[in-house]
Motif scaffolding. Structure first.
Motif, PDB file in Angstrom:
ATOM      1  N   VAL A  79      33.204  37.708  37.882  1.00 44.91           N
ATOM      2  CA  VAL A  79      34.392  38.033  37.102  1.00 44.91           C
ATOM      3  C   VAL A  79      35.302  36.805  37.031  1.00 44.91           C
ATOM      4  O   VAL A  79      35.527  36.138  38.046  1.00 44.91           O
ATOM      5  CB  VAL A  79      35.188  39.202  37.738  1.00 44.91           C
ATOM      6  CG1 VAL A  79      36.302  39.665  36.796  1.00 44.91           C
ATOM      7  CG2 VAL A  79      34.287  40.366  38.099  1.00 44.91           C
ATOM      8  N   TRP A  80      35.813  36.529  35.847  1.00 47.88           N
ATOM      9  CA  TRP A  80      36.788  35.447  35.675  1.00 47.88           C
ATOM     10  C   TRP A  80      38.175  36.074  35.697  1.00 47.88           C
ATOM     11  O   TRP A  80      38.641  36.643  34.714  1.00 47.88           O
ATOM     12  CB  TRP A  80      36.529  34.705  34.368  1.00 47.88           C
ATOM     13  CG  TRP A  80      37.346  33.443  34.212  1.00 47.88           C
ATOM     14  CD1 TRP A  80      38.425  33.254  33.416  1.00 47.88           C
ATOM     15  CD2 TRP A  80      37.131  32.194  34.881  1.00 47.88           C
ATOM     16  NE1 TRP A  80      38.913  31.973  33.549  1.00 47.88           N
ATOM     17  CE2 TRP A  80      38.121  31.301  34.440  1.00 47.88           C
ATOM     18  CE3 TRP A  80      36.194  31.742  35.824  1.00 47.88           C
ATOM     19  CZ2 TRP A  80      38.219  29.987  34.897  1.00 47.88           C
ATOM     20  CZ3 TRP A  80      36.285  30.442  36.276  1.00 47.88           C
ATOM     21  CH2 TRP A  80      37.282  29.581  35.814  1.00 47.88           C
ATOM     22  N   HIS A  81      38.833  36.003  36.855  1.00 45.72           N
ATOM     23  CA  HIS A  81      40.110  36.706  37.069  1.00 45.72           C
ATOM     24  C   HIS A  81      40.837  36.000  38.209  1.00 45.72           C
ATOM     25  O   HIS A  81      40.213  35.619  39.203  1.00 45.72           O
ATOM     26  CB  HIS A  81      39.820  38.174  37.435  1.00 45.72           C
ATOM     27  CG  HIS A  81      41.019  39.055  37.500  1.00 45.72           C
ATOM     28  ND1 HIS A  81      41.937  39.005  38.547  1.00 45.72           N
ATOM     29  CD2 HIS A  81      41.467  40.036  36.670  1.00 45.72           C
ATOM     30  CE1 HIS A  81      42.878  39.903  38.338  1.00 45.72           C
ATOM     31  NE2 HIS A  81      42.620  40.535  37.206  1.00 45.72           N
ATOM     32  N   PRO A  82      42.166  35.820  38.106  1.00 42.64           N
ATOM     33  CA  PRO A  82      42.870  35.041  39.132  1.00 42.64           C
ATOM     34  C   PRO A  82      42.890  35.665  40.516  1.00 42.64           C
ATOM     35  O   PRO A  82      43.063  34.959  41.512  1.00 42.64           O
ATOM     36  CB  PRO A  82      44.299  34.930  38.569  1.00 42.64           C
ATOM     37  CG  PRO A  82      44.432  36.081  37.636  1.00 42.64           C
ATOM     38  CD  PRO A  82      43.075  36.259  37.031  1.00 42.64           C
ATOM     39  N   ASN A  83      42.717  36.998  40.604  1.00 47.02           N
ATOM     40  CA  ASN A  83      42.773  37.670  41.896  1.00 47.02           C
ATOM     41  C   ASN A  83      41.397  38.009  42.459  1.00 47.02           C
ATOM     42  O   ASN A  83      41.288  38.765  43.428  1.00 47.02           O
ATOM     43  CB  ASN A  83      43.625  38.930  41.787  1.00 47.02           C
ATOM     44  CG  ASN A  83      44.985  38.653  41.174  1.00 47.02           C
ATOM     45  OD1 ASN A  83      45.258  39.080  40.057  1.00 47.02           O
ATOM     46  ND2 ASN A  83      45.830  37.907  41.879  1.00 47.02           N
ATOM     47  N   GLU A 121      47.589  38.986  38.512  1.00 46.32           N
ATOM     48  CA  GLU A 121      48.773  38.448  39.187  1.00 46.32           C
ATOM     49  C   GLU A 121      48.499  36.977  39.532  1.00 46.32           C
ATOM     50  O   GLU A 121      48.124  36.647  40.655  1.00 46.32           O
ATOM     51  CB  GLU A 121      49.071  39.254  40.465  1.00 46.32           C
ATOM     52  CG  GLU A 121      49.477  40.695  40.224  1.00 46.32           C
ATOM     53  CD  GLU A 121      50.870  40.806  39.623  1.00 46.32           C
ATOM     54  OE1 GLU A 121      51.612  39.796  39.654  1.00 46.32           O
ATOM     55  OE2 GLU A 121      51.203  41.882  39.111  1.00 46.32           O
ATOM     56  N   PRO A 122      48.694  36.071  38.571  1.00 47.96           N
ATOM     57  CA  PRO A 122      48.317  34.665  38.815  1.00 47.96           C
ATOM     58  C   PRO A 122      49.170  33.964  39.866  1.00 47.96           C
ATOM     59  O   PRO A 122      48.763  32.922  40.385  1.00 47.96           O
ATOM     60  CB  PRO A 122      48.513  34.016  37.438  1.00 47.96           C
ATOM     61  CG  PRO A 122      49.494  34.889  36.732  1.00 47.96           C
ATOM     62  CD  PRO A 122      49.206  36.282  37.206  1.00 47.96           C
ATOM     63  N   ARG A 132      45.592  28.961  37.414  1.00 49.78           N
ATOM     64  CA  ARG A 132      46.176  27.873  36.619  1.00 49.78           C
ATOM     65  C   ARG A 132      45.872  28.063  35.142  1.00 49.78           C
ATOM     66  O   ARG A 132      46.719  27.817  34.277  1.00 49.78           O
ATOM     67  CB  ARG A 132      45.641  26.525  37.105  1.00 49.78           C
ATOM     68  CG  ARG A 132      46.247  26.051  38.424  1.00 49.78           C
ATOM     69  CD  ARG A 132      45.918  24.575  38.682  1.00 49.78           C
ATOM     70  NE  ARG A 132      44.501  24.365  38.932  1.00 49.78           N
ATOM     71  CZ  ARG A 132      43.951  24.379  40.133  1.00 49.78           C
ATOM     72  NH1 ARG A 132      44.687  24.605  41.201  1.00 49.78           N
ATOM     73  NH2 ARG A 132      42.656  24.168  40.284  1.00 49.78           N
ATOM     74  N   MET A 133      44.665  28.521  34.833  1.00 46.02           N
ATOM     75  CA  MET A 133      44.280  28.718  33.444  1.00 46.02           C
ATOM     76  C   MET A 133      45.073  29.853  32.809  1.00 46.02           C
ATOM     77  O   MET A 133      45.494  29.770  31.640  1.00 46.02           O
ATOM     78  CB  MET A 133      42.777  28.998  33.348  1.00 46.02           C
ATOM     79  CG  MET A 133      42.227  28.981  31.939  1.00 46.02           C
ATOM     80  SD  MET A 133      40.420  29.236  31.933  1.00 46.02           S
ATOM     81  CE  MET A 133      40.030  28.772  30.250  1.00 46.02           C
ATOM     82  N   VAL A 134      45.296  30.939  33.562  1.00 48.44           N
ATOM     83  CA  VAL A 134      46.080  32.067  33.047  1.00 48.44           C
ATOM     84  C   VAL A 134      47.463  31.593  32.613  1.00 48.44           C
ATOM     85  O   VAL A 134      47.969  31.967  31.555  1.00 48.44           O
ATOM     86  CB  VAL A 134      46.217  33.177  34.111  1.00 48.44           C
ATOM     87  CG1 VAL A 134      47.197  34.251  33.633  1.00 48.44           C
ATOM     88  CG2 VAL A 134      44.870  33.808  34.409  1.00 48.44           C
TER      89      VAL A 134
END
Length: 246
Positions: A79-83, A121-122, A132-134
């Motif tokens: 999964v590409w996700h900050p958390n 929640e970045p 950082r990308m978010v």
């Protein structure tokens, strides 16, 4: 809680999940045995997100102290996700750690993961690169998150997320925020210990989180985040803890 009581509770929770077809969440024993302490669950990607239409597999381990300690969950599906760690599937979610309560269930935990997919929640990241990308390039993030959902979770192509609009130059504030996210991630992961001090054990093949836990268990001084040479006795105690020796 006795093993039999814990097993009955888990079995009841799994039956409740199976009986709620509307949620489209599933959970069952990972192996074809009666062992209910290792489960495989799946959650659907939330509508209106880059993950919509995908099916995300979650590995669930039930600790001996359940429900007084939370289940240990990680994503098997990339999964590409900050958390969520893009490398290991590890999850940063308070209901699976500090905010856990015995009244919560496996189902409520999986629903929380689904909500996490919907509301990243970045500023409290598990994966600093994604965070950082978010913040710097949300369109690029949506596109890559959708690309991963299509490739790894079987999501259908969605034109709303399939193309990346041209990137704009990051404003100074965005750059500063991006750096703050990275620094915050490092501070949180190393819990105030000097990175080089921790990495001496990481280089032996141990995970950062396990090394930090061993430092805390042994009572290693944080030394204001400065590097220093540990005494030999402390080295032995830390190594024993990492190897699981009594």
């Amino acid at each position: 809680m006795a093993t039999s009581s814990r097993t009955r509770r888990i079995a009841k929770e799994l039956a409740d999940i199976k009986g709620d077809a509307s949620s489209k969440i599933t959970a069952e024993a990972a192996e074809s045995t009666a062992d209910l302490t290792h489960l495989k669950a799946s959650i659907p990607g939330p509508p209106g997100t880059p993950y919509e239409g995908g099916s995300f597999i979650v590995d669930v381990r039930i600790p001996t102290e359940y429900p007084f300690r939370p289940p240990v969950m990680k994503f098997d599906t990339k999964v590409w996700h900050p958390n969520i760690s893009s490398q290991t599937g590890a999850i940063c979610l308070d209901t699976l750690s500090t905010a856990w309560s015995p009244v919560l269930t496996i189902k409520s935990s999986l629903l929380s993961l689904q909500s996490l997919l919907e509301s990243p929640e970045p500023k409290d990241p598990q994966d600093a690169e994604v965070a950082r990308m978010v913040m710097a390039d949300p369109d690029g993030f949506n596109s890559k998150a959708h690309e991963w959902a299509v490739s790894h979770a079987g999501a259908p192509q969605n034109p709303n997320f399939s193309s990346v609009r041209p990137r704009t130059t990051m404003a100074k504030q965005e750059i500063d925020e991006s750096r703050q996210v990275s620094n915050s991630f490092e501070l949180r992961r190393y819990h105030g210990y000097n990175k080089e001090l921790v990495n001496r054990f990481v280089n032996m093949g141990f995970d950062v989180d396990r090394v930090v836990e061993a430092f805390q268990f042994v009572g290693i001084d944080k030394n204001n985040g400065e590097d220093y040479i540990l005494e030999e006795a402390y080295m032995g105690d830390i190594t024993a803890r990492l190897l699981g020796e009594p």
